[in-house]
Write a protein that holds these residues in place. Structure first.
Motif, PDB file in Angstrom:
ATOM      1  N   MET A  44       0.813  -1.217   0.000  1.00 24.19           N
ATOM      2  CA  MET A  44       0.000   0.000   0.000  1.00 24.19           C
ATOM      3  C   MET A  44       0.847   1.268   0.000  1.00 24.19           C
ATOM      4  O   MET A  44       0.485   2.272  -0.608  1.00 24.19           O
ATOM      5  CB  MET A  44      -0.913   0.014   1.232  1.00 24.19           C
ATOM      6  N   MET A  45       1.976   1.213   0.700  1.00 25.24           N
ATOM      7  CA  MET A  45       2.843   2.388   0.843  1.00 25.24           C
ATOM      8  C   MET A  45       4.291   1.915   0.755  1.00 25.24           C
ATOM      9  O   MET A  45       4.871   1.494   1.750  1.00 25.24           O
ATOM     10  CB  MET A  45       2.580   3.071   2.192  1.00 25.24           C
ATOM     11  N   PRO A  46       4.877   1.941  -0.443  1.00 23.09           N
ATOM     12  CA  PRO A  46       6.239   1.420  -0.623  1.00 23.09           C
ATOM     13  C   PRO A  46       7.315   2.340  -0.056  1.00 23.09           C
ATOM     14  O   PRO A  46       8.120   2.928  -0.776  1.00 23.09           O
ATOM     15  CB  PRO A  46       6.355   1.273  -2.150  1.00 23.09           C
ATOM     16  N   ASP A  47       7.288   2.466   1.258  1.00 19.61           N
ATOM     17  CA  ASP A  47       8.261   3.295   1.964  1.00 19.61           C
ATOM     18  C   ASP A  47       8.649   2.540   3.233  1.00 19.61           C
ATOM     19  O   ASP A  47       7.832   2.391   4.148  1.00 19.61           O
ATOM     20  CB  ASP A  47       7.639   4.650   2.311  1.00 19.61           C
ATOM     21  N   THR A  48       9.881   2.069   3.279  1.00 20.72           N
ATOM     22  CA  THR A  48      10.331   1.226   4.390  1.00 20.72           C
ATOM     23  C   THR A  48      10.160   1.898   5.741  1.00 20.72           C
ATOM     24  O   THR A  48       9.668   1.289   6.699  1.00 20.72           O
ATOM     25  CB  THR A  48      11.815   0.847   4.190  1.00 20.72           C
ATOM     26  N   GLU A  49      10.548   3.150   5.841  1.00 16.52           N
ATOM     27  CA  GLU A  49      10.477   3.862   7.115  1.00 16.52           C
ATOM     28  C   GLU A  49       9.032   3.996   7.589  1.00 16.52           C
ATOM     29  O   GLU A  49       8.717   3.750   8.756  1.00 16.52           O
ATOM     30  CB  GLU A  49      11.115   5.248   6.975  1.00 16.52           C
ATOM     31  N   VAL A  50       8.147   4.392   6.683  1.00 16.41           N
ATOM     32  CA  VAL A  50       6.734   4.547   7.032  1.00 16.41           C
ATOM     33  C   VAL A  50       6.135   3.213   7.459  1.00 16.41           C
ATOM     34  O   VAL A  50       5.428   3.130   8.468  1.00 16.41           O
ATOM     35  CB  VAL A  50       5.936   5.138   5.850  1.00 16.41           C
ATOM     36  N   CYS A  51       6.426   2.162   6.709  1.00 17.99           N
ATOM     37  CA  CYS A  51       5.877   0.835   7.027  1.00 17.99           C
ATOM     38  C   CYS A  51       6.339   0.356   8.405  1.00 17.99           C
ATOM     39  O   CYS A  51       5.539  -0.155   9.193  1.00 17.99           O
ATOM     40  CB  CYS A  51       6.276  -0.175   5.954  1.00 17.99           C
ATOM     41  N   ASN A  52       7.614   0.514   8.684  1.00 20.69           N
ATOM     42  CA  ASN A  52       8.129   0.096   9.996  1.00 20.69           C
ATOM     43  C   ASN A  52       7.476   0.894  11.123  1.00 20.69           C
ATOM     44  O   ASN A  52       7.118   0.336  12.168  1.00 20.69           O
ATOM     45  CB  ASN A  52       9.648   0.259  10.039  1.00 20.69           C
ATOM     46  N   ASP A  53       7.304   2.197  10.916  1.00 18.89           N
ATOM     47  CA  ASP A  53       6.661   3.032  11.931  1.00 18.89           C
ATOM     48  C   ASP A  53       5.228   2.589  12.178  1.00 18.89           C
ATOM     49  O   ASP A  53       4.761   2.525  13.327  1.00 18.89           O
ATOM     50  CB  ASP A  53       6.668   4.511  11.500  1.00 18.89           C
ATOM     51  N   ILE A  54       4.513   2.279  11.109  1.00 18.77           N
ATOM     52  CA  ILE A  54       3.105   1.894  11.231  1.00 18.77           C
ATOM     53  C   ILE A  54       2.966   0.550  11.923  1.00 18.77           C
ATOM     54  O   ILE A  54       2.063   0.354  12.754  1.00 18.77           O
ATOM     55  CB  ILE A  54       2.432   1.907   9.846  1.00 18.77           C
ATOM     56  N   ILE A  55       3.849  -0.384  11.622  1.00 16.99           N
ATOM     57  CA  ILE A  55       3.795  -1.681  12.284  1.00 16.99           C
ATOM     58  C   ILE A  55       4.083  -1.532  13.772  1.00 16.99           C
ATOM     59  O   ILE A  55       3.408  -2.126  14.623  1.00 16.99           O
ATOM     60  CB  ILE A  55       4.766  -2.672  11.608  1.00 16.99           C
TER      61      ILE A  55
END
Length: 197
Positions: A44-55
């Protein structure tokens, strides 16, 4: 016999332990789902930093209600939906923030003003300029090329001899920083825009 790693075999067993404040059970749940949730978020959002933060935010939210958290069978649907909702909220917030930053920059460039919001506009523009100065010089340059000179990521990459991905990442970092610094203005700005327009 169960290994130490597989002490709890089902999600319901894990949740029962988590309800009692068992940090090991919580860590097991995290390790069980973090990679699946990351893949889901990244689609949904191909951004590693954003994905890690959301998880991380998803699991912190679970822990905040751990005493009363209940699942029917598997924790996966709950966690999957939580990550999805947080991604959608992030995208929505980013779009709103981008629009209001761009709107004020556009107002300044076009010389448009209304008596009621002129002071707020000037304060916000000054704050944007002030916070931009806190950015690393290269990040600020890339941000200004994109947001003020309206160059595409590809054009910025060619101009500065960097990859398109790097240009995009730097603009993202700049916007993320500015959003955190300008949040206090957001409500009044949006209220003013909706009221006037």
């Amino acid at each position: 016999m169960k290994s130490q790693k597989d002490t709890y075999t089902t999600d319901k067993e894990l949740v029962a332990k988590i309800n009692k404040g068992d940090h090991r059970a919580f860590a097991e749940l995290f390790n069980r789902y973090k990679e699946k949730l990351y893949r889901h978020a990244y689609r949904m959002m191909p951004d590693t930093e954003v994905c890690n933060d959301i998880i991380q935010d998803t699991f912190l939210a679970v822990w905040s209600i751990h005493e009363n958290w209940q699942i029917t069978d598997s924790a996966h649907p709950y966690l999957y939906q939580s990550v999805r909702n947080k991604i959608l909220n992030y995208i929505s917030r980013e779009e709103v923030s981008n629009r209001y930053i761009e709107s004020f920059q556009s107002l300044a460039q076009q010389g448009q003003c209304y008596t009621e919001e002129k002071i707020l506009e000037r304060e916000l523009l000054n704050l944007i300029e002030e916070k931009k100065s806190d950015l690393a010089p290269r990040t600020r340059e890339i941000f200004e090329l994109n947001r003020e000179q309206h160059l595409s990521y590809k054009e910025i990459g060619q101009k500065l001899n960097i990859s398109e991905k790097t240009a995009k990442k730097q603009v993202h970092n700049a916007l993320k920083y500015l959003r955190t610094k300008l949040t206090s203005f957001l409500f009044s700005i949006l209220f003013l825009f909706f009221f006037i327009f």
